[in-house]
Every structure is written in structure tokens, then in C-alpha cells.
Write a protein that holds these residues in place. Structure first.
Motif, short mmCIF file in Angstrom:
data_model
loop_
_atom_site.label_atom_id
_atom_site.label_comp_id
_atom_site.label_asym_id
_atom_site.label_seq_id
_atom_site.Cartn_x
_atom_site.Cartn_y
_atom_site.Cartn_z
N SER A 35 0.83 -1.20 0.00
CA SER A 35 0.00 0.00 0.00
C SER A 35 0.86 1.26 0.00
O SER A 35 2.03 1.23 0.38
N TYR A 37 0.49 5.17 1.60
CA TYR A 37 -0.20 6.09 2.48
C TYR A 37 0.42 7.48 2.27
O TYR A 37 1.53 7.60 1.76
N GLU A 46 -3.51 9.02 5.56
CA GLU A 46 -4.60 8.38 4.84
C GLU A 46 -4.06 7.34 3.87
O GLU A 46 -2.97 7.49 3.32
N VAL A 48 -3.84 5.75 0.44
CA VAL A 48 -4.00 6.25 -0.93
C VAL A 48 -4.41 5.13 -1.87
O VAL A 48 -5.37 5.27 -2.63
N THR A 58 -7.29 -1.06 -4.81
CA THR A 58 -8.26 -0.11 -4.29
C THR A 58 -7.59 1.26 -4.22
O THR A 58 -6.38 1.36 -4.05
N TYR A 59 -8.42 2.30 -4.36
CA TYR A 59 -7.94 3.68 -4.31
C TYR A 59 -8.86 4.51 -3.44
O TYR A 59 -10.08 4.29 -3.40
N THR A 60 -8.29 5.51 -2.79
CA THR A 60 -9.13 6.49 -2.15
C THR A 60 -9.78 7.35 -3.23
O THR A 60 -9.20 7.53 -4.32
N ASP A 61 -10.97 7.85 -2.97
CA ASP A 61 -11.75 8.52 -4.01
C ASP A 61 -11.02 9.69 -4.66
O ASP A 61 -11.13 9.92 -5.86
N SER A 62 -10.26 10.43 -3.88
CA SER A 62 -9.64 11.65 -4.39
C SER A 62 -8.55 11.41 -5.44
O SER A 62 -8.15 12.35 -6.13
N LYS A 64 -8.69 8.53 -7.61
CA LYS A 64 -9.18 7.64 -8.67
C LYS A 64 -9.11 8.33 -10.03
O LYS A 64 -9.51 9.48 -10.18
#
Length: 121
Positions: A35, A37, A46, A48, A58-62, A64
């Protein structure tokens, strides 16, 4: 016994791109998840992006559509390609591996040293 060494990062202009790398070495028995972060000044760390050994991401929304996480399992290395960077992406980026040591069965978290990414004109 295990070292995670990051490379990449540095200053970049808005809209620019940066590629981060993180290579794990040592007595590694198996890796479960890799991962990235980040932590910006005054903010909490957070997650990332993450990629499993099997390749699920997987990605954090900001991020994508702008960031891409990938890995080279043979080299125990994870990458983060960051495109269309914004000033709000400025942070210290750290890699994290969930791995087990050779001849053990317990998985634990291992961290890179962190690398600064600064997005500014």
C-alpha cells in the motif's frame, strides 16, 4: 531483517507526474498487501492505494483516475504512478507492506522511510 526503500518524489508542478517506488528486501517469507499512504501537514495519515498479491487494487476517491498502483512481485516492489497532480496531493508518501518473515506464519506491517511530494507552481 526487512527493509523497505522508497525512491521518487520531489517537487512537481500542478498537472505534472511523479512515480514512486518501494522495494522490500531481507528475510521475506510472503507478502499479502502492498500500500501507499500519505500524510499532509496538520492532517491524519490516509490510505491512498493498495494492491494485493493477487493484483486486486483499491484507491481512495480523491485519486481515482489519476493515480495507478502496480507491483512487481518477483522484485517485491510496489509503484505509484501519480498523474494530473494537484497542490492538495502534497504530502509525505510512505509505502506499507503486510508481510511475514521467512520461516514464520505471522503477518505484520512494515513501513518505508517516507518521501516528500510537493505540488506547487
Amino acid at each position: 531483517q526487512v527493509q523497505l526503500v522508497e525512491s521518487g518524489g520531489g517537487p512537481v508542478q500542478p498537472g505534472g507526474s511523479v512515480r514512486l517506488s518501494c522495494a522490500a528486501s531481507g528475510s521475506i517469507g510472503g507478502i499479502n498487501v502492498m500500500s501507499w499512504y500519505r500524510q499532509a501537514p496538520g492532517k491524519e495519515r490516509e490510505l491512498v492505494a493498495s494492491i494485493t498479491r493477487g493484483g486486486s487494487v483499491t484507491y481512495t476517491d480523491s485519486v481515482k483516475g489519476r493515480f495507478t498502483i502496480s507491483s512487481d512481485n518477483a522484485k517485491n516492489t510496489v509503484y505509484l504512478q501519480m498523474n494530473s497532480l494537484k497542490p492538495e496531493d502534497t504530502a509525505v508518501y510512505s509505502c506499507n507492506f503486510v508481510l511475514r518473515l521467512r520461516f514464520t506464519s505471522m503477518y505484520d506491517n512494515y513501513w518505508g522511510q517516507g518521501t516528500q511530494v510537493t505540488v506547487s507552481s
